[in-house]
Structure formats: C-alpha cells, structure tokens
Design a protein around this motif. Structure first.
Motif, PDB file in Angstrom:
ATOM      1  N   PHE A 156       1.324  -0.689  -0.360  1.00 57.69           N
ATOM      2  CA  PHE A 156       2.569   0.065  -0.503  1.00 57.69           C
ATOM      3  C   PHE A 156       2.817   0.683  -1.882  1.00 57.69           C
ATOM      4  N   ALA A 157       2.101   0.252  -2.896  1.00 61.69           N
ATOM      5  CA  ALA A 157       2.367   0.766  -4.242  1.00 61.69           C
ATOM      6  C   ALA A 157       1.125   1.373  -4.888  1.00 61.69           C
ATOM      7  N   TRP A 158       0.096   1.599  -4.107  1.00 65.07           N
ATOM      8  CA  TRP A 158      -1.168   2.085  -4.654  1.00 65.07           C
ATOM      9  C   TRP A 158      -1.014   3.415  -5.382  1.00 65.07           C
ATOM     10  N   THR A 159      -0.286   4.339  -4.804  1.00 62.83           N
ATOM     11  CA  THR A 159      -0.188   5.675  -5.406  1.00 62.83           C
ATOM     12  C   THR A 159       0.886   5.756  -6.493  1.00 62.83           C
ATOM     13  N   THR A 160       1.698   4.724  -6.633  1.00 63.30           N
ATOM     14  CA  THR A 160       2.725   4.731  -7.684  1.00 63.30           C
ATOM     15  C   THR A 160       2.342   3.783  -8.813  1.00 63.30           C
ATOM     16  N   LYS A 161       2.391   2.498  -8.566  1.00 66.09           N
ATOM     17  CA  LYS A 161       2.059   1.520  -9.603  1.00 66.09           C
ATOM     18  C   LYS A 161       0.564   1.473  -9.901  1.00 66.09           C
TER      19      LYS A 161
ATOM     20  N   LYS B 184      -0.569   3.210 -12.974  1.00 63.27           N
ATOM     21  CA  LYS B 184      -0.239   2.522 -14.227  1.00 63.27           C
ATOM     22  C   LYS B 184      -1.164   1.338 -14.466  1.00 63.27           C
ATOM     23  N   VAL B 185      -1.449   0.584 -13.402  1.00 66.82           N
ATOM     24  CA  VAL B 185      -2.290  -0.608 -13.527  1.00 66.82           C
ATOM     25  C   VAL B 185      -3.733  -0.222 -13.835  1.00 66.82           C
ATOM     26  N   PHE B 186      -4.237   0.781 -13.129  1.00 65.93           N
ATOM     27  CA  PHE B 186      -5.608   1.239 -13.328  1.00 65.93           C
ATOM     28  C   PHE B 186      -5.596   2.568 -14.093  1.00 65.93           C
ATOM     29  N   SER B 187      -5.074   2.532 -15.295  1.00 63.00           N
ATOM     30  CA  SER B 187      -4.898   3.752 -16.088  1.00 63.00           C
ATOM     31  C   SER B 187      -6.221   4.397 -16.496  1.00 63.00           C
ATOM     32  N   SER B 188      -7.320   3.656 -16.420  1.00 66.47           N
ATOM     33  CA  SER B 188      -8.614   4.235 -16.791  1.00 66.47           C
ATOM     34  C   SER B 188      -9.171   5.133 -15.678  1.00 66.47           C
ATOM     35  N   LEU B 189      -8.610   5.053 -14.478  1.00 62.83           N
ATOM     36  CA  LEU B 189      -9.061   5.896 -13.375  1.00 62.83           C
ATOM     37  C   LEU B 189      -8.310   7.229 -13.385  1.00 62.83           C
ATOM     38  N   ALA B 190      -8.984   8.245 -12.902  1.00 61.80           N
ATOM     39  CA  ALA B 190      -8.358   9.563 -12.807  1.00 61.80           C
ATOM     40  C   ALA B 190      -7.176   9.509 -11.841  1.00 61.80           C
ATOM     41  N   LYS B 191      -6.061  10.116 -12.231  1.00 65.52           N
ATOM     42  CA  LYS B 191      -4.830  10.071 -11.415  1.00 65.52           C
ATOM     43  C   LYS B 191      -5.021  10.684 -10.024  1.00 65.52           C
ATOM     44  N   ASP B 192      -5.943  11.634  -9.908  1.00 68.50           N
ATOM     45  CA  ASP B 192      -6.132  12.298  -8.620  1.00 68.50           C
ATOM     46  C   ASP B 192      -6.957  11.462  -7.631  1.00 68.50           C
ATOM     47  N   LEU B 193      -7.410  10.277  -8.019  1.00 69.17           N
ATOM     48  CA  LEU B 193      -8.172   9.407  -7.113  1.00 69.17           C
ATOM     49  C   LEU B 193      -7.281   8.558  -6.202  1.00 69.17           C
ATOM     50  N   PHE B 194      -6.036   8.370  -6.576  1.00 68.10           N
ATOM     51  CA  PHE B 194      -5.201   7.409  -5.860  1.00 68.10           C
ATOM     52  C   PHE B 194      -4.779   7.889  -4.473  1.00 68.10           C
ATOM     53  N   GLU B 195      -4.390   9.110  -4.334  1.00 69.10           N
ATOM     54  CA  GLU B 195      -3.978   9.609  -3.023  1.00 69.10           C
ATOM     55  C   GLU B 195      -5.151   9.603  -2.031  1.00 69.10           C
ATOM     56  N   PRO B 196      -6.340  10.088  -2.410  1.00 66.28           N
ATOM     57  CA  PRO B 196      -7.454  10.064  -1.445  1.00 66.28           C
ATOM     58  C   PRO B 196      -7.938   8.653  -1.086  1.00 66.28           C
ATOM     59  N   THR B 197      -7.667   7.683  -1.946  1.00 65.72           N
ATOM     60  CA  THR B 197      -8.129   6.312  -1.682  1.00 65.72           C
ATOM     61  C   THR B 197      -7.017   5.410  -1.140  1.00 65.72           C
ATOM     62  N   LYS B 198      -5.901   6.008  -0.777  1.00 70.11           N
ATOM     63  CA  LYS B 198      -4.748   5.242  -0.306  1.00 70.11           C
ATOM     64  C   LYS B 198      -5.077   4.396   0.927  1.00 70.11           C
ATOM     65  N   ALA B 199      -5.770   4.966   1.912  1.00 67.57           N
ATOM     66  CA  ALA B 199      -6.113   4.223   3.134  1.00 67.57           C
ATOM     67  C   ALA B 199      -7.095   3.104   2.823  1.00 67.57           C
ATOM     68  N   MET B 200      -8.045   3.358   1.941  1.00 71.76           N
ATOM     69  CA  MET B 200      -9.012   2.331   1.566  1.00 71.76           C
ATOM     70  C   MET B 200      -8.308   1.161   0.874  1.00 71.76           C
ATOM     71  N   ALA B 201      -7.406   1.465  -0.033  1.00 72.30           N
ATOM     72  CA  ALA B 201      -6.659   0.413  -0.729  1.00 72.30           C
ATOM     73  C   ALA B 201      -5.792  -0.379   0.244  1.00 72.30           C
ATOM     74  N   ALA B 202      -5.179   0.310   1.192  1.00 73.95           N
ATOM     75  CA  ALA B 202      -4.354  -0.378   2.192  1.00 73.95           C
ATOM     76  C   ALA B 202      -5.207  -1.326   3.036  1.00 73.95           C
ATOM     77  N   ASN B 203      -6.424  -0.917   3.356  1.00 73.34           N
ATOM     78  CA  ASN B 203      -7.334  -1.781   4.098  1.00 73.34           C
ATOM     79  C   ASN B 203      -7.648  -3.034   3.287  1.00 73.34           C
ATOM     80  N   GLN B 204      -7.914  -2.872   2.016  1.00 68.31           N
ATOM     81  CA  GLN B 204      -8.154  -4.021   1.135  1.00 68.31           C
ATOM     82  C   GLN B 204      -6.914  -4.909   1.077  1.00 68.31           C
TER      83      GLN B 204
END
Length: 120
Positions: free
Chosen positions: A25-30, A33-53
């Motif tokens: 629920f907070a992958w694309t927002t928090k 901030k938590v994974f600041s070393s990753l490119a910001k544009d990676l979070f939306e495309p990986t939202k389903a993968m993170a939800a699965n995890q």
C-alpha cells in the motif's frame, strides 16, 4: 509457549505485517523515501511486484500469529519452527541480495526465536 517467546514471535509477526503494508500500500509513496538510491520512476512499474512480495510477508505474519492459537504443544512447536525458519531463510536471502541491514532486522530475530523454541 513462554512469554518471552510470544513477545519475540509477536515482534516478528508485527514486522512482517508492517512490511506487507509497506509493499502493498505504500510502495509508490514511502518506498521512494526508504529506497532513495533507486530511480523514482521505478516504483510505479514495480508496484504489482512489490505488492506480491508484500502478500508473502503477510502470509509469514499470519503463520506466526497462528502459533498463538494452537493448543497442542507439539503442533505449536512445529508450526513455530516452520514459519520462523521461513523468515530466517528469507532474511538470509535478502541480506545477500538486497541490503545487509536485513540480517539484523529479520534474520537475527528469527534465529533468536528459533533458539527460544528449541530451548523450551
């Protein structure tokens, strides 16, 4: 199950509920901030993968919470060891593939709980 073991298992279960919430629920927002070393544009495309995890982390938490409701000591022992071992193995994998901090946050608490289960 003694009170110390219940507290440790409860802490681990709560941690995995938090991880579930974060990844589902907070992958694309928090997450940004938590994974600041990753490119910001990676979070939306990986939202389903993170939800699965996150869902898998929820299953780990559910299994650990289940141990509080098992009345047979042999089953409580076995189920506790199974789910704590799953957490520890996932933590070791995460330590080597994601971040060394996972060793301290996930693996070591699970190993402490496993030791407490074995000593009871």
């Amino acid at each position: 199950m003694n009170i110390t073991l219940k507290i440790v298992i409860g802490f681990i279960a709560f941690l995995h509920l938090y991880i579930m919430w974060f990844e589902m629920f907070a992958w694309t927002t928090k997450g940004k901030k938590v994974f600041s070393s990753l490119a910001k544009d990676l979070f939306e495309p990986t939202k389903a993968m993170a939800a699965n995890q996150g869902l898998y982390n929820g299953f780990l938490a559910a299994g650990l919470i289940w141990t509080f409701f098992i009345n047979t000591s042999e089953w409580q022992y076995n189920i506790s060891l199974f789910f704590l071992s799953c957490v520890a193995i996932a933590g070791v994998y995460g330590t080597f593939t994601v971040d060394k901090k996972i060793l301290f946050v996930q693996t070591i608490p699970a190993l402490i709980a496993i030791l407490l289960v074995l000593l009871q």
